[in-house]
Scaffold this motif. Structure first.
Motif, PDB file in Angstrom:
ATOM      1  N   TRP A  46      -8.675  -5.472   2.072  1.00  0.00           N
ATOM      2  CA  TRP A  46      -8.840  -6.182   3.329  1.00  0.00           C
ATOM      3  C   TRP A  46     -10.206  -5.876   3.828  1.00  0.00           C
TER       4      TRP A  46
ATOM      5  N   VAL B 198      -4.488 -10.729  10.730  1.00  0.00           N
ATOM      6  CA  VAL B 198      -4.477 -11.591   9.349  1.00  0.00           C
ATOM      7  C   VAL B 198      -3.582 -10.698   8.211  1.00  0.00           C
ATOM      8  N   ALA B 199      -4.111  -9.630   8.108  1.00  0.00           N
ATOM      9  CA  ALA B 199      -3.336  -8.754   6.977  1.00  0.00           C
ATOM     10  C   ALA B 199      -1.953  -8.428   7.207  1.00  0.00           C
TER      11      ALA B 199
ATOM     12  N   VAL C  58      -0.070 -11.943   6.443  1.00  0.00           N
ATOM     13  CA  VAL C  58       0.072 -12.217   5.271  1.00  0.00           C
ATOM     14  C   VAL C  58       1.016 -11.158   4.832  1.00  0.00           C
ATOM     15  N   ASP C  59       0.960  -9.905   5.041  1.00  0.00           N
ATOM     16  CA  ASP C  59       1.747  -8.706   4.528  1.00  0.00           C
ATOM     17  C   ASP C  59       3.285  -9.224   4.850  1.00  0.00           C
TER      18      ASP C  59
ATOM     19  N   LEU D  25       3.915 -13.939   4.920  1.00  0.00           N
ATOM     20  CA  LEU D  25       3.469 -14.917   3.650  1.00  0.00           C
ATOM     21  C   LEU D  25       3.762 -14.792   2.428  1.00  0.00           C
ATOM     22  N   VAL D  26       3.545 -13.455   2.193  1.00  0.00           N
ATOM     23  CA  VAL D  26       3.743 -13.299   0.884  1.00  0.00           C
ATOM     24  C   VAL D  26       5.161 -12.920   0.274  1.00  0.00           C
TER      25      VAL D  26
ATOM     26  N   THR E 268       5.497  -7.665  -0.367  1.00  0.00           N
ATOM     27  CA  THR E 268       5.318  -7.090   1.187  1.00  0.00           C
ATOM     28  C   THR E 268       5.028  -5.591   0.842  1.00  0.00           C
TER      29      THR E 268
END
Length: 191
Positions: free
Chosen positions: A103, A142-143, A146-147, A150-151, A156
């Motif tokens: 990141w 954003v991190a 995503v963490d 989204l993943v 995660t």
């Protein structure tokens, strides 16, 4: 317990501040002392790990959130590990550090380098610092998205299973502060 955390946070900030004052005096071989990638990634890693452990101590166990990160390698058993072990604690810490550097690389590439190309030397440091701080907050947000959303579950961070939502917000806020440290160091190096 609240006062211990505040005292520990102040002590950590003093240590980081003292270490950062030495950055220009003793650079690592091959690493620019003002690299947002390196110093921001390490500061983000250390600050967020400190919050994970402090909040973990208050909500479950001190190392539980760090151990949980090792679920990437060891599956669901890591989510329940409370004690310090080479298998879970070292692996969780290494994955957390690698993620922090990932990141920080994004922050460096998307925020810091473009800003410094447009403003190589800031006549007003605060004018250049503000976009670095906003960018760090954006990358940390954003991190988190995503963490945590989204993943796939296996990718995660895992610590979300050990901590409250408030603790997650504090963790990613500390992460953003660490990223900002890297950007501000790079800005300082250009003055």
């Amino acid at each position: 317990m609240r006062y211990e955390s505040t005292g520990a946070a102040r002590s950590a900030l003093r240590i980081i501040e003292g270490g950062l004052s030495q950055v220009r005096q003793a650079p690592l071989a091959g690493v620019r002392p003002t690299s947002a990638l390196w110093w921001g990634g390490m500061a983000a890693n250390l600050l967020s790990a400190a919050v994970l452990m402090l909040r973990g101590r208050q909500e479950s166990t001190t190392l539980g959130p760090i151990n949980a990160v090792s679920h990437w390698a060891y599956g669901k058993e890591a989510l329940q590990q409370d004690d310090a072990t080479l298998r879970h604690t070292a692996t969780g810490a290494a994955i957390h550090a690698g993620s922090s550097l990932f990141w920080a690389a994004l922050y460096d590439f998307v925020v810091v380098k473009p800003l410094l190309r447009r403003q190589p030397v800031a006549s007003e440091p605060m004018a250049a610092a503000a976009p670095l701080l906003v960018g760090a907050a954006a990358v940390a947000t954003v991190a988190a998205a995503v963490d945590l959303k989204l993943v796939p579950e296996r990718l995660t961070p895992g610590f979300q299973h050990r901590l409250s939502n408030t603790s997650l917000v504090l963790t990613y806020a500390a992460f953003g502060v660490g990223l900002a440290v890297g950007g501000l160091l790079q800005l300082r190096g250009r003055r």
